[in-house]
Design an enzyme around this catalytic site. Sequence first.
Site, PDB file in Angstrom:
ATOM      1  N   LYS A  18       0.861  -1.191   0.000  1.00 55.17           N
ATOM      2  CA  LYS A  18       0.000   0.000   0.000  1.00 55.17           C
ATOM      3  C   LYS A  18       0.890   1.230   0.000  1.00 55.17           C
ATOM      4  O   LYS A  18       1.663   1.456   0.934  1.00 55.17           O
ATOM      5  CB  LYS A  18      -0.919   0.011   1.223  1.00 55.17           C
ATOM      6  CG  LYS A  18      -1.686   1.339   1.402  1.00 55.17           C
ATOM      7  CD  LYS A  18      -2.644   1.339   2.572  1.00 55.17           C
ATOM      8  CE  LYS A  18      -3.257   2.733   2.809  1.00 55.17           C
ATOM      9  NZ  LYS A  18      -4.205   2.771   3.939  1.00 55.17           N
ATOM     10  N   LYS A  52     -10.544  12.984   7.186  1.00 58.02           N
ATOM     11  CA  LYS A  52     -10.218  12.623   8.564  1.00 58.02           C
ATOM     12  C   LYS A  52     -10.503  13.819   9.461  1.00 58.02           C
ATOM     13  O   LYS A  52     -10.314  14.962   9.063  1.00 58.02           O
ATOM     14  CB  LYS A  52      -8.739  12.234   8.665  1.00 58.02           C
ATOM     15  CG  LYS A  52      -8.433  10.899   8.031  1.00 58.02           C
ATOM     16  CD  LYS A  52      -6.974  10.536   8.200  1.00 58.02           C
ATOM     17  CE  LYS A  52      -6.659   9.245   7.476  1.00 58.02           C
ATOM     18  NZ  LYS A  52      -7.372   8.067   8.006  1.00 58.02           N
ATOM     19  N   ASP A  70       1.590   6.661   5.231  1.00 58.45           N
ATOM     20  CA  ASP A  70       0.607   5.691   4.762  1.00 58.45           C
ATOM     21  C   ASP A  70       1.110   4.931   3.531  1.00 58.45           C
ATOM     22  O   ASP A  70       0.382   4.164   2.922  1.00 58.45           O
ATOM     23  CB  ASP A  70      -0.730   6.401   4.473  1.00 58.45           C
ATOM     24  CG  ASP A  70      -1.932   5.489   4.661  1.00 58.45           C
ATOM     25  OD1 ASP A  70      -1.804   4.450   5.341  1.00 58.45           O
ATOM     26  OD2 ASP A  70      -3.004   5.814   4.120  1.00 58.45           O
ATOM     27  N   ASP A 130     -12.172   7.161   2.925  1.00 60.76           N
ATOM     28  CA  ASP A 130     -11.003   6.962   3.793  1.00 60.76           C
ATOM     29  C   ASP A 130     -10.606   5.496   3.876  1.00 60.76           C
ATOM     30  O   ASP A 130      -9.553   5.167   4.416  1.00 60.76           O
ATOM     31  CB  ASP A 130     -11.310   7.538   5.185  1.00 60.76           C
ATOM     32  CG  ASP A 130     -10.052   7.780   6.006  1.00 60.76           C
ATOM     33  OD1 ASP A 130      -8.942   7.721   5.418  1.00 60.76           O
ATOM     34  OD2 ASP A 130     -10.184   8.035   7.218  1.00 60.76           O
ATOM     35  N   ARG A 171      -7.589  -0.385   0.645  1.00 59.39           N
ATOM     36  CA  ARG A 171      -8.096  -1.636   0.074  1.00 59.39           C
ATOM     37  C   ARG A 171      -8.459  -1.465  -1.393  1.00 59.39           C
ATOM     38  O   ARG A 171      -8.454  -2.436  -2.148  1.00 59.39           O
ATOM     39  CB  ARG A 171      -9.262  -2.153   0.924  1.00 59.39           C
ATOM     40  CG  ARG A 171     -10.431  -1.209   1.014  1.00 59.39           C
ATOM     41  CD  ARG A 171     -11.336  -1.529   2.199  1.00 59.39           C
ATOM     42  NE  ARG A 171     -10.717  -1.158   3.476  1.00 59.39           N
ATOM     43  CZ  ARG A 171     -11.291  -1.319   4.662  1.00 59.39           C
ATOM     44  NH1 ARG A 171     -12.489  -1.884   4.756  1.00 59.39           N
ATOM     45  NH2 ARG A 171     -10.669  -0.948   5.766  1.00 59.39           N
TER      46      ARG A 171
END
Length: 490
Positions: A256, A268, A280, A339, A343
């Site tokens: 990711k 967020k 991230d 958010d 995935r």
Amino acid sequence: MPTLPSLHVTTDAIDHLDVDALLVPVFRGAIEGPGAEAALRAIGLSDVPRDHDFRGKLGEVLHLAAPGRSWGRVTLVGLGRLDALSDEQVRRAMGTAVRAVAGSARTVGTTLALLNPAASTLRAAAEGALLGAYRYDALLGSPPPHVLRDVTFVIASSTAAAADDLLHRARVHANAQRLAAELTSTPPNLLGPVEVAARAQDLRDVEVEVWDEQRLAAEGCGGLLAVARGSARPPRLVRLRYTPADPVARVALVGKGITFDTGGISLKRPSTAMEHMKGDMAGAAVVLAVFSALSELRIPVEVHGEICLAENMPGADAQRPSDVITIRGGTTVEVMNTDAEGRLVLADGLVLAAESSPDAIVDVATLTGAVARAIGERAMGIFANDDDLLRRILSAAADAGESMWHLPLWDDLRDNLDSDVADLENLGRGDEAGATMGGLFLREFVDGLPWAHLDIAGPFWQEDDRFHLPRHGTGVGVRTLLRWLDPRDD
Ligand code: BES
Ligand code: MN
Ligand code: ZN
């Protein structure tokens, strides 16, 4: 990044060590005992101040002058309790001690690896030293001094024959982890999808193909494209291939790589520490760092990598909650929450990884805050659809000293991902078991192949230096995967 110190071993007595600092391990409580007093006297430390508060707690350090000796000074380093001695304690103690002296000692020597003549202990001590000598200082105009150049381990003659190889592996593993930590800590304005892809193109002994947004569209990678829509920075997919002669197996790693995660339109809340979201892309950093080490370790496994890079921003063209997107391969997904973007990009990467039918697929991702609620922020969560793969990765993690815990993929929760208008929704009804819902979503894209998902959203980052791990990006996961891939580490 501070230069990697060089590592040496000696079987000589410590009296002959000519170093700026001698690191001396002390077990918890041992410094009070008569045996320890004798041992300290033997290295010229009869004058340990009586009122010091050093107790030998793991990672505690005490600097002492060593007049008349060949060492500039002695640094006592706490090892914790003798009955809890493990390679990880040695790795941690060594990391802390090196971090404490790297600014003032050019050369250090230590008897730490003598505590246990097992080869694994020397390797752990070396990993601890190299990681302890790392910090993220790339953007400081005048970084605090870092002068450490040489670390010498006093070892038993029984370990000497294996020492070169052990130190080599420690060096390659630690160097790879330092690279992952560095990429994770680098600010997102300096390291977007294009810049990460450029770093991958610098890898040696690896074939690299980068898909830009046109190619991604042509290839049907709707997850990456949807997430990137709200950003001025285009997405990239980096495809890596390491092909040794006569490979014994073929595996795929998927990372990711969200170079910054604002949440998108499902923004967020400002109170969440959003600046951590520059990390991230830690999963992508781990995969890239693993590839940086494969040929140096002569890993006899063919390894494919899919690094899914995008920035999740709430721009004018951002995807909206309720959009339906199409992942490569045709699965439609209703985006309930922008958010839950990791995935979506990983879905494309997993489908691509599965297309070459590897023996195993492993993805690495800062996927959910929920994993840290479940098992704490120091451990990786692992989900898997294959018990043998699960066991092997857990065992590699234990050897690497990286905490990892098996979490469930309840089939019973799978229908929470059903959508009325698409094949799947990305969030999952009900707000419990968030880490499991992420895993169940990803499982839909691996075509039934053996697969494991590492959710590293806890340990990818820490606020303060802790033992051998630096503050900010930690590079956790790299050494586990390298041990898993290397048959010599079985
Ligand atoms: N990148 C975050 C997860 C995360 C949180 C990583 C904290 C590291 C530290 C991920 O994209 C995310 O936003 N997850 C959501 C999932 C939810 C919307 C289903 C979360 O954790 O709240
Ligand atoms: Mn997110
Ligand atoms: Zn994210």
